[in-house]
Design an enzyme around this catalytic site. Structure first.
Site, PDB file in Angstrom:
ATOM      1  N   CYS A 112       0.819  -1.216   0.000  1.00 38.90           N
ATOM      2  CA  CYS A 112       0.000   0.000   0.000  1.00 38.90           C
ATOM      3  C   CYS A 112       0.851   1.264   0.000  1.00 38.90           C
ATOM      4  O   CYS A 112       0.306   2.364  -0.157  1.00 38.90           O
ATOM      5  CB  CYS A 112      -0.928   0.005   1.216  1.00 38.90           C
ATOM      6  SG  CYS A 112      -2.069  -1.395   1.293  1.00 38.90           S
ATOM      7  N   HIS A 156      -2.233  -5.207   7.182  1.00 38.16           N
ATOM      8  CA  HIS A 156      -2.623  -5.440   5.791  1.00 38.16           C
ATOM      9  C   HIS A 156      -3.395  -6.750   5.688  1.00 38.16           C
ATOM     10  O   HIS A 156      -2.946  -7.783   6.163  1.00 38.16           O
ATOM     11  CB  HIS A 156      -1.382  -5.503   4.896  1.00 38.16           C
ATOM     12  CG  HIS A 156      -1.706  -5.593   3.441  1.00 38.16           C
ATOM     13  ND1 HIS A 156      -1.866  -4.469   2.638  1.00 38.16           N
ATOM     14  CD2 HIS A 156      -1.916  -6.664   2.636  1.00 38.16           C
ATOM     15  CE1 HIS A 156      -2.150  -4.852   1.407  1.00 38.16           C
ATOM     16  NE2 HIS A 156      -2.186  -6.177   1.378  1.00 38.16           N
ATOM     17  N   CYS A 158      -8.641  -8.714   1.473  1.00 41.07           N
ATOM     18  CA  CYS A 158      -9.202  -7.437   1.029  1.00 41.07           C
ATOM     19  C   CYS A 158      -8.208  -6.629   0.204  1.00 41.07           C
ATOM     20  O   CYS A 158      -8.598  -5.647  -0.436  1.00 41.07           O
ATOM     21  CB  CYS A 158      -9.638  -6.607   2.239  1.00 41.07           C
ATOM     22  SG  CYS A 158     -10.943  -7.363   3.228  1.00 41.07           S
ATOM     23  N   CYS A 179      -4.752  -2.160   3.618  1.00 39.54           N
ATOM     24  CA  CYS A 179      -4.463  -2.009   5.044  1.00 39.54           C
ATOM     25  C   CYS A 179      -5.748  -1.581   5.746  1.00 39.54           C
ATOM     26  O   CYS A 179      -6.467  -0.695   5.272  1.00 39.54           O
ATOM     27  CB  CYS A 179      -3.356  -0.980   5.261  1.00 39.54           C
ATOM     28  SG  CYS A 179      -1.698  -1.595   4.872  1.00 39.54           S
ATOM     29  N   HIS A 239     -10.014 -11.341   9.361  1.00 39.63           N
ATOM     30  CA  HIS A 239     -10.904 -11.421   8.200  1.00 39.63           C
ATOM     31  C   HIS A 239     -11.868 -12.576   8.447  1.00 39.63           C
ATOM     32  O   HIS A 239     -11.461 -13.727   8.570  1.00 39.63           O
ATOM     33  CB  HIS A 239     -10.122 -11.646   6.908  1.00 39.63           C
ATOM     34  CG  HIS A 239     -10.995 -11.573   5.688  1.00 39.63           C
ATOM     35  ND1 HIS A 239     -11.219 -10.385   5.000  1.00 39.63           N
ATOM     36  CD2 HIS A 239     -11.715 -12.525   5.047  1.00 39.63           C
ATOM     37  CE1 HIS A 239     -12.030 -10.624   3.992  1.00 39.63           C
ATOM     38  NE2 HIS A 239     -12.345 -11.906   3.998  1.00 39.63           N
ATOM     39  N   CYS A 240     -13.156 -12.256   8.503  1.00 39.32           N
ATOM     40  CA  CYS A 240     -14.163 -13.245   8.874  1.00 39.32           C
ATOM     41  C   CYS A 240     -14.820 -13.842   7.629  1.00 39.32           C
ATOM     42  O   CYS A 240     -15.477 -13.114   6.864  1.00 39.32           O
ATOM     43  CB  CYS A 240     -15.225 -12.608   9.760  1.00 39.32           C
ATOM     44  SG  CYS A 240     -16.499 -13.766  10.302  1.00 39.32           S
ATOM     45  N   CYS A 280     -13.734  -7.939   6.294  1.00 42.14           N
ATOM     46  CA  CYS A 280     -12.640  -7.759   7.234  1.00 42.14           C
ATOM     47  C   CYS A 280     -13.178  -7.041   8.464  1.00 42.14           C
ATOM     48  O   CYS A 280     -13.793  -5.974   8.362  1.00 42.14           O
ATOM     49  CB  CYS A 280     -11.515  -6.950   6.586  1.00 42.14           C
ATOM     50  SG  CYS A 280      -9.934  -7.136   7.409  1.00 42.14           S
TER      51      CYS A 280
END
Length: 284
Positions: free
Chosen positions: A80, A90, A94, A97, A104-105, A111
């Site tokens: 990024c 990060h 996705c 950042c 992350h679900c 996220c």
């Protein structure tokens, strides 16, 4: 009638919090944490590590960043091209950042971070209550079938299946929700629980622990009437988080921005002469 009213209230809260968890996008760091085009070009064209350290030190000098990498360097994301704010990480899924990233679900396909962590906690809480309510209301019919008071075979199968599913999800959610309640009480994220954050004075797992009440306020806000509603009320903007109070002699984190400008660097309050001792570790 009372059963149906409670059922529909829990169902609405369950759907509302799930929707907020799914569709509330994670927040990336602000522009001031991104490297300008000139800085990027200067940094990438420089082959000398000590000069690269000076470039990052200049960029981070006026930013409110206190955490470091494991080697003591500035937390920098090469994907990024930005200086990472505290508690920012990060997310490879996705591809960005995320401020105060927790994890992350896959269940909400999003996220979980600063923007939706409260919604995620409420989603777990209302899901837990929803499963408990279903299991409690179905259990009496299960007892009647067990004792032979009701003999409808098809209904018996549906009652058994519904009770089993409700209990199974209740037990699973109970452990997950309990774990996140423990994290909130310590003011930690899932990532910080597995990897202790490193500050200027070394690793400190309780670096953001402000006490039980203030830890709750960090996530849910100061207005207690909003705590149980899926309305954004978390404190701050996700770029800076207050840290626990220690004596200045033991905690260089208490050095403010004025001290940084006097010293000419944000890494060490001793002076800019120690810049070369800092290592840069790119994190993704």
């Amino acid at each position: 009638v009372a059963y149906l009213v409670v059922f529909h209230i829990l169902f609405v809260l369950f759907v509302w919090t799930y929707w907020k968890s799914v569709f509330t996008l994670p927040i990336p760091p602000g522009k001031k944490f991104h490297m300008s085009y000139a800085d990027q070009e200067r940094y990438e064209n420089e082959e000398r590590p000590e000069v690269q350290r000076q470039i990052l030190a200049e960029i981070a000098r006026k930013l409110p960043v206190y955490t470091r990498t494991g080697s003591g360097g500035i937390r920098f994301c090469d994907r990024c091209q930005l200086i990472k704010p505290d508690r920012c990480h990060h997310c490879s899924v996705c591809a960005m950042c995320v401020l105060k990233m927790d994890h992350h679900c896959p269940w909400v396909n999003n996220c979980i971070g600063f923007s939706n962590y409260k919604f995620f906690l409420l989603f777990l809480a209302y899901s837990l209550l929803y499963c408990l309510y279903i299991a409690a209301t179905v259990f009496k019919y299960f007892i009647k079938y067990w004792t032979g008071e009701l003999t409808n075979g098809r209904s018996k199968f549906h009652i058994l299946f519904l009770l089993f599913v409700a209990i199974m999800f209740f037990v699973s959610l109970m452990f997950l929700f309990g774990y996140h309640c423990w994290l909130v009480s310590r003011n930690r994220s899932t990532l910080e629980a597995f990897s202790t954050p490193v500050f200027q004075n070394g690793p400190d797992k309780n670096g953001f622990n402000l006490g039980f009440v203030k830890n709750l306020q960090q996530v849910f806000g100061e207005e207690k009437k909003l705590w149980l509603l899926p309305i954004a009320s978390s404190q701050g903007d996700g770029h800076f988080f207050p840290m626990r109070t220690l004596s200045e002699a033991r905690n260089p984190l208490l050095a403010n921005e004025e001290q940084w400008e006097e010293d000419g660097i944000d890494e060490e309050p001793q002076g800019s002469g120690e810049t070369s001792s800092l290592a840069i570790e790119r994190e993704t």
